[in-house]
Design a protein around this motif. Structure first.
Motif, PDB file in Angstrom:
ATOM      1  N   TYR A   4       0.842  -1.203   0.000  1.00  0.00           N
ATOM      2  CA  TYR A   4       0.000   0.000   0.000  1.00  0.00           C
ATOM      3  C   TYR A   4       0.877   1.252   0.000  1.00  0.00           C
ATOM      4  O   TYR A   4       0.644   2.177  -0.788  1.00  0.00           O
ATOM      5  CB  TYR A   4      -0.925  -0.021   1.220  1.00  0.00           C
ATOM      6  CG  TYR A   4      -1.756   1.223   1.379  1.00  0.00           C
ATOM      7  CD1 TYR A   4      -2.807   1.504   0.509  1.00  0.00           C
ATOM      8  CD2 TYR A   4      -1.504   2.126   2.405  1.00  0.00           C
ATOM      9  CE1 TYR A   4      -3.577   2.643   0.647  1.00  0.00           C
ATOM     10  CE2 TYR A   4      -2.267   3.268   2.561  1.00  0.00           C
ATOM     11  CZ  TYR A   4      -3.300   3.529   1.685  1.00  0.00           C
ATOM     12  OH  TYR A   4      -4.069   4.660   1.824  1.00  0.00           O
ATOM     13  N   LYS A  17      -6.259   1.510  -2.013  1.00  0.00           N
ATOM     14  CA  LYS A  17      -7.147   1.597  -0.845  1.00  0.00           C
ATOM     15  C   LYS A  17      -8.032   0.359  -0.747  1.00  0.00           C
ATOM     16  O   LYS A  17      -8.249  -0.176   0.343  1.00  0.00           O
ATOM     17  CB  LYS A  17      -8.004   2.872  -0.945  1.00  0.00           C
ATOM     18  CG  LYS A  17      -8.799   3.171   0.289  1.00  0.00           C
ATOM     19  CD  LYS A  17      -7.901   3.572   1.428  1.00  0.00           C
ATOM     20  CE  LYS A  17      -8.734   4.147   2.562  1.00  0.00           C
ATOM     21  NZ  LYS A  17      -7.906   4.600   3.651  1.00  0.00           N
ATOM     22  N   GLN A  18      -8.539  -0.107  -1.873  1.00  0.00           N
ATOM     23  CA  GLN A  18      -9.355  -1.326  -1.885  1.00  0.00           C
ATOM     24  C   GLN A  18      -8.521  -2.526  -1.428  1.00  0.00           C
ATOM     25  O   GLN A  18      -8.996  -3.366  -0.656  1.00  0.00           O
ATOM     26  CB  GLN A  18      -9.909  -1.582  -3.288  1.00  0.00           C
ATOM     27  CG  GLN A  18     -10.910  -0.557  -3.755  1.00  0.00           C
ATOM     28  CD  GLN A  18     -12.178  -0.559  -2.920  1.00  0.00           C
ATOM     29  OE1 GLN A  18     -12.630  -1.586  -2.443  1.00  0.00           O
ATOM     30  NE2 GLN A  18     -12.750   0.601  -2.728  1.00  0.00           N
ATOM     31  N   LEU A  20      -5.855  -2.454   0.488  1.00  0.00           N
ATOM     32  CA  LEU A  20      -5.595  -2.305   1.922  1.00  0.00           C
ATOM     33  C   LEU A  20      -6.798  -2.762   2.741  1.00  0.00           C
ATOM     34  O   LEU A  20      -6.649  -3.506   3.716  1.00  0.00           O
ATOM     35  CB  LEU A  20      -5.256  -0.848   2.256  1.00  0.00           C
ATOM     36  CG  LEU A  20      -4.991  -0.559   3.728  1.00  0.00           C
ATOM     37  CD1 LEU A  20      -3.709  -1.237   4.200  1.00  0.00           C
ATOM     38  CD2 LEU A  20      -4.926   0.944   3.968  1.00  0.00           C
ATOM     39  N   ARG A  21      -7.988  -2.363   2.340  1.00  0.00           N
ATOM     40  CA  ARG A  21      -9.198  -2.722   3.085  1.00  0.00           C
ATOM     41  C   ARG A  21      -9.435  -4.229   3.079  1.00  0.00           C
ATOM     42  O   ARG A  21      -9.690  -4.834   4.123  1.00  0.00           O
ATOM     43  CB  ARG A  21     -10.409  -2.001   2.509  1.00  0.00           C
ATOM     44  CG  ARG A  21     -10.444  -0.543   2.858  1.00  0.00           C
ATOM     45  CD  ARG A  21     -11.669   0.126   2.290  1.00  0.00           C
ATOM     46  NE  ARG A  21     -11.650   1.546   2.635  1.00  0.00           N
ATOM     47  CZ  ARG A  21     -12.367   2.457   2.047  1.00  0.00           C
ATOM     48  NH1 ARG A  21     -13.188   2.121   1.061  1.00  0.00           N
ATOM     49  NH2 ARG A  21     -12.306   3.717   2.417  1.00  0.00           N
ATOM     50  N   SER A  22      -9.371  -4.842   1.902  1.00  0.00           N
ATOM     51  CA  SER A  22      -9.641  -6.288   1.843  1.00  0.00           C
ATOM     52  C   SER A  22      -8.519  -7.078   2.508  1.00  0.00           C
ATOM     53  O   SER A  22      -8.778  -8.048   3.222  1.00  0.00           O
ATOM     54  CB  SER A  22      -9.855  -6.754   0.401  1.00  0.00           C
ATOM     55  OG  SER A  22      -8.694  -6.587  -0.380  1.00  0.00           O
ATOM     56  N   THR A  24      -6.443  -6.197   4.979  1.00  0.00           N
ATOM     57  CA  THR A  24      -6.447  -6.106   6.438  1.00  0.00           C
ATOM     58  C   THR A  24      -7.688  -6.744   7.038  1.00  0.00           C
ATOM     59  O   THR A  24      -7.676  -7.182   8.190  1.00  0.00           O
ATOM     60  CB  THR A  24      -6.316  -4.647   6.917  1.00  0.00           C
ATOM     61  OG1 THR A  24      -7.352  -3.852   6.323  1.00  0.00           O
ATOM     62  CG2 THR A  24      -4.954  -4.071   6.547  1.00  0.00           C
ATOM     63  N   SER A  25      -8.749  -6.844   6.263  1.00  0.00           N
ATOM     64  CA  SER A  25      -9.978  -7.475   6.740  1.00  0.00           C
ATOM     65  C   SER A  25      -9.808  -8.974   6.959  1.00  0.00           C
ATOM     66  O   SER A  25     -10.477  -9.563   7.816  1.00  0.00           O
ATOM     67  CB  SER A  25     -11.113  -7.212   5.751  1.00  0.00           C
ATOM     68  OG  SER A  25     -12.305  -7.790   6.201  1.00  0.00           O
ATOM     69  N   GLU A  52     -12.624 -12.301   1.751  1.00  0.00           N
ATOM     70  CA  GLU A  52     -11.747 -11.126   1.695  1.00  0.00           C
ATOM     71  C   GLU A  52     -10.409 -11.483   1.049  1.00  0.00           C
ATOM     72  O   GLU A  52      -9.833 -10.669   0.322  1.00  0.00           O
ATOM     73  CB  GLU A  52     -11.535 -10.551   3.093  1.00  0.00           C
ATOM     74  CG  GLU A  52     -12.780  -9.940   3.708  1.00  0.00           C
ATOM     75  CD  GLU A  52     -13.285  -8.691   3.006  1.00  0.00           C
ATOM     76  OE1 GLU A  52     -12.511  -8.027   2.275  1.00  0.00           O
ATOM     77  OE2 GLU A  52     -14.474  -8.355   3.196  1.00  0.00           O
ATOM     78  N   THR A  56      -8.846  -9.770  -2.199  1.00  0.00           N
ATOM     79  CA  THR A  56      -7.465  -9.280  -2.217  1.00  0.00           C
ATOM     80  C   THR A  56      -6.724  -9.817  -3.441  1.00  0.00           C
ATOM     81  O   THR A  56      -5.992  -9.075  -4.110  1.00  0.00           O
ATOM     82  CB  THR A  56      -6.744  -9.683  -0.914  1.00  0.00           C
ATOM     83  OG1 THR A  56      -7.440  -9.099   0.195  1.00  0.00           O
ATOM     84  CG2 THR A  56      -5.297  -9.215  -0.912  1.00  0.00           C
ATOM     85  N   TRP A  59      -7.709  -7.789  -6.498  1.00  0.00           N
ATOM     86  CA  TRP A  59      -7.041  -6.489  -6.611  1.00  0.00           C
ATOM     87  C   TRP A  59      -5.585  -6.657  -7.021  1.00  0.00           C
ATOM     88  O   TRP A  59      -5.070  -5.865  -7.819  1.00  0.00           O
ATOM     89  CB  TRP A  59      -7.149  -5.709  -5.300  1.00  0.00           C
ATOM     90  CG  TRP A  59      -8.552  -5.313  -4.967  1.00  0.00           C
ATOM     91  CD1 TRP A  59      -9.259  -5.650  -3.854  1.00  0.00           C
ATOM     92  CD2 TRP A  59      -9.442  -4.499  -5.751  1.00  0.00           C
ATOM     93  NE1 TRP A  59     -10.533  -5.115  -3.904  1.00  0.00           N
ATOM     94  CE2 TRP A  59     -10.666  -4.401  -5.057  1.00  0.00           C
ATOM     95  CE3 TRP A  59      -9.332  -3.856  -6.984  1.00  0.00           C
ATOM     96  CZ2 TRP A  59     -11.758  -3.678  -5.551  1.00  0.00           C
ATOM     97  CZ3 TRP A  59     -10.415  -3.139  -7.476  1.00  0.00           C
ATOM     98  CH2 TRP A  59     -11.601  -3.058  -6.759  1.00  0.00           C
TER      99      TRP A  59
END
Length: 99
Positions: A4, A17-18, A20-22, A24-25, A52, A56, A59
């Motif tokens: 990231y 950002k997408q 990072l969100r997926s 870390t989820s 998730e 990831t 992405w």
């Protein structure tokens, strides 16, 4: 998180950002699963982690194929594939134990 930061340095803000969100989820849901109040709750949280991980991977593949930021994503894709396999096995095993 390191990827990231690298993507931000290359001025890639949306997909990073997408990712990072997926990414870390995955871990957040695994942690929640360890405190599950039931086997069904555990299975649900681990299933979310698996989903998730798959997001990831999407992405990472998108970044790889689009060449928005020219980096080698193959190791990360391999790592997330292994994680998907582990999480899928956990979900299947916990579902089988519910029967």
């Amino acid at each position: 998180m390191e990827l990231y930061k690298q993507l931000l340095k290359q001025k890639e803000y949306v997909v990073s950002k997408q990712l990072l969100r997926s990414g870390t989820s995955i871990g957040a849901n695994v942690q929640e699963a360890t405190a599950a109040i039931s086997k069904k709750d555990f299975t649900a949280k681990m299933s979310i982690s698996s989903k998730e991980a798959r997001e990831t991977k999407y992405w990472l593949q998108l970044l790889d194929r689009s060449k928005l930021v020219d980096l080698d994503y193959s190791k990360l894709i391999d790592d997330v594939d292994q994680l998907i396999n582990i999480l899928t096995a956990i979900v299947k095993s916990s579902q089988n134990n519910d029967l």
